[in-house]
Scaffold this motif. Sequence first.
Motif, PDB file in Angstrom:
ATOM      1  N   LYS A 167      88.716  50.833  14.473  1.00  0.00           N
ATOM      2  CA  LYS A 167      89.317  49.713  15.214  1.00  0.00           C
ATOM      3  C   LYS A 167      88.697  49.573  16.606  1.00  0.00           C
ATOM      4  N   LEU A 168      88.359  48.336  16.931  1.00  0.00           N
ATOM      5  CA  LEU A 168      87.721  48.033  18.217  1.00  0.00           C
ATOM      6  C   LEU A 168      88.592  47.063  19.001  1.00  0.00           C
TER       7      LEU A 168
ATOM      8  N   ALA B 288      81.337  42.390  19.629  1.00  0.00           N
ATOM      9  CA  ALA B 288      82.039  42.638  18.361  1.00  0.00           C
ATOM     10  C   ALA B 288      81.078  42.430  17.190  1.00  0.00           C
ATOM     11  N   ASP B 289      80.223  41.408  17.290  1.00  0.00           N
ATOM     12  CA  ASP B 289      79.249  41.151  16.213  1.00  0.00           C
ATOM     13  C   ASP B 289      78.276  42.320  16.055  1.00  0.00           C
TER      14      ASP B 289
ATOM     15  N   GLU C 105      86.098  47.007  13.488  1.00  0.00           N
ATOM     16  CA  GLU C 105      86.778  45.743  13.223  1.00  0.00           C
ATOM     17  C   GLU C 105      87.691  45.430  14.399  1.00  0.00           C
ATOM     18  N   PRO C 106      87.808  44.147  14.755  1.00  0.00           N
ATOM     19  CA  PRO C 106      88.614  43.779  15.926  1.00  0.00           C
ATOM     20  C   PRO C 106      90.075  44.194  15.780  1.00  0.00           C
ATOM     21  N   ALA C 107      90.648  44.752  16.849  1.00  0.00           N
ATOM     22  CA  ALA C 107      92.070  45.112  16.873  1.00  0.00           C
ATOM     23  C   ALA C 107      92.738  44.304  17.976  1.00  0.00           C
ATOM     24  N   GLU C 108      94.057  44.125  17.839  1.00  0.00           N
ATOM     25  CA  GLU C 108      94.804  43.295  18.786  1.00  0.00           C
ATOM     26  C   GLU C 108      95.209  44.044  20.053  1.00  0.00           C
ATOM     27  N   GLU C 109      95.200  45.373  19.985  1.00  0.00           N
ATOM     28  CA  GLU C 109      95.660  46.136  21.155  1.00  0.00           C
ATOM     29  C   GLU C 109      94.913  47.460  21.255  1.00  0.00           C
ATOM     30  N   ALA C 110      94.992  48.049  22.441  1.00  0.00           N
ATOM     31  CA  ALA C 110      94.261  49.287  22.680  1.00  0.00           C
ATOM     32  C   ALA C 110      94.879  50.464  21.922  1.00  0.00           C
ATOM     33  N   GLU C 111      96.201  50.434  21.776  1.00  0.00           N
ATOM     34  CA  GLU C 111      96.887  51.551  21.151  1.00  0.00           C
ATOM     35  C   GLU C 111      96.329  51.834  19.755  1.00  0.00           C
ATOM     36  N   GLY C 112      95.904  53.051  19.545  1.00  0.00           N
ATOM     37  CA  GLY C 112      95.408  53.456  18.228  1.00  0.00           C
ATOM     38  C   GLY C 112      93.960  53.071  17.976  1.00  0.00           C
TER      39      GLY C 112
ATOM     40  N   THR D 187      80.366  35.982  14.052  1.00  0.00           N
ATOM     41  CA  THR D 187      81.720  35.535  13.731  1.00  0.00           C
ATOM     42  C   THR D 187      81.940  34.099  14.194  1.00  0.00           C
ATOM     43  N   PRO D 188      82.438  33.209  13.322  1.00  0.00           N
ATOM     44  CA  PRO D 188      82.702  31.837  13.756  1.00  0.00           C
ATOM     45  C   PRO D 188      83.721  31.820  14.899  1.00  0.00           C
TER      46      PRO D 188
END
Length: 486
Positions: free
Chosen positions: A7-8, A26-27, A35-42, A151-152
């Motif tokens: 997770k990134l 990210a690309d 893969e993109p993550a929504e938050e820093a946690e984890g 990524t589009p």
Amino acid sequence: MATSRKKLFIKTYGCQMNVYDSGRMADVLAPLGYEPAEEAEGADMVILNTCHIREKASEKVYSELGRLRLQQQEKAAAGERMIIAVAGCVAQAEGAEIMARAPHVDMVFGPQTYHQLPEMVTRAVRGAGGVINTDFPVESKFDLLPGEGATPQGPSAFVSVQEGCDKFCTFCVVPYTRGAEYSRSATQILEETRRMVANGTVEITLLGQNVNAYHGEGPDGGTWGLGRLIRALAEIDGLARIRYTTSHPRDMDDDLIRAHGEVPQLMPFVHLPVQSGSDRILAAMNRKHTADDYRRIVDKLRAARPGLALSSDFIVGFPGETAEDFAATLRLITDVGFASAYSFKYSARPGTPAAAMAEGRLTEDDKSERLEAVQTLLAEQQRAFNAGLLGTVQEVLFDRRGKHAGQLLGRSPHMQAVHAAAPDRLLGQVVPVRITAASASSLGGEVVTTETALAETVLAETFLGNKTAPSGVAPDIKANHQEMTA
Ligand code: 5AD
Ligand code: SF4
């Protein structure tokens, strides 16, 4: 290469160039399994893509690094690793200093090195010490970052056309953090845009710290300016809107100004920073233009495209700014009339010429007072501009969902945020909207056309019995804040 999924999380500060760069990072990291993550946690890797333009911007990075340290420790307790990286302009300006202040950081790298990320990650994962890369490599990252397969970005997308700056305004760090001016080839830009349009993009914003200094190689072998590039982009079928940011008054040439009158896809909105209305201060800032030069450019733009809206950046409290200098700034604002604007208290940036100007420094209180005066005037103009659109029909490109069910958000041609009740299938379309509400920061309206009946059904279903109509919702216009320079 076998890769496990990781997770990134990338947190982006500052300008749209950084937003664009975060997408490219990210690309580049996707083939390594990130893969993109929504938050820093984890997350397995956290990148702070930083901004150094004003003091507050870089201080925020250090506070965030403090918070991340705890999450990194939690992960380590579970036997896992969180790589923490600092990218962007703070990384470029402070380099090793960041690791000295925050030793838990694994990688520090500047804006010109993103294509080297896979190699840096490998070194950081294997090595014991941190990786620092603040080079200005000879190869261009634009030639090496993924094009095909990127990524589009969605209906409204950024295209980086130019980077860096040779203007050396005395207050600004950009020439030091982003380096010398560099323009991508028009062929590369046209290809990238065609690919985006094929993937559903209908609006592009051409990005550059000094975007109208663009002078890239054209497919004909000649050097193209921004006007020429815009005319070629306008030939792409399906591309409904073109914008560009951020411009410098000195580079607003006649061809670009004419394009505003001749290219219907070029939106009637220009972000054109002036910084001050006083010629004495403009000279001390090394802006290379006077207040009247600016007024003349605005007149020409408005003659080419009547109704064109302007936005600008202002700095108050530059060293030596007197009450008369400041009054000249207020006068310029009154003369020009802005649809939106950003204003800042001068903050000394280490290494810039203005930071060494000891004469006539203003106190924080004086700067705050001037900032308030400037912002009051600009807010009045913005409110009046928005109110002037009440009852008109504006073409809105809906590019995302609103905070409320059944609501879409988009932008008017003049860049105002507009919200309206509309079905999801209008996402990515330019739709006529009758403006029924106006606040300082946004507009609300009703979709016109055959869609109206349907939109009204959605409205009734969603908000039945709810006194808060969607037109009362102000979207966060600052989320798209354009903190570019020039
Ligand atoms: N202090 C205050 N504002 C600044 N800006 C750039 N450098 C400084 C500084 N040292 C502002 C300018 C620029 C915008 C992006 O940030 O107005 O156009
Ligand atoms: Fe260059 Fe703009 Fe910074 Fe001036 S303010 S040095 S033009 S980036």
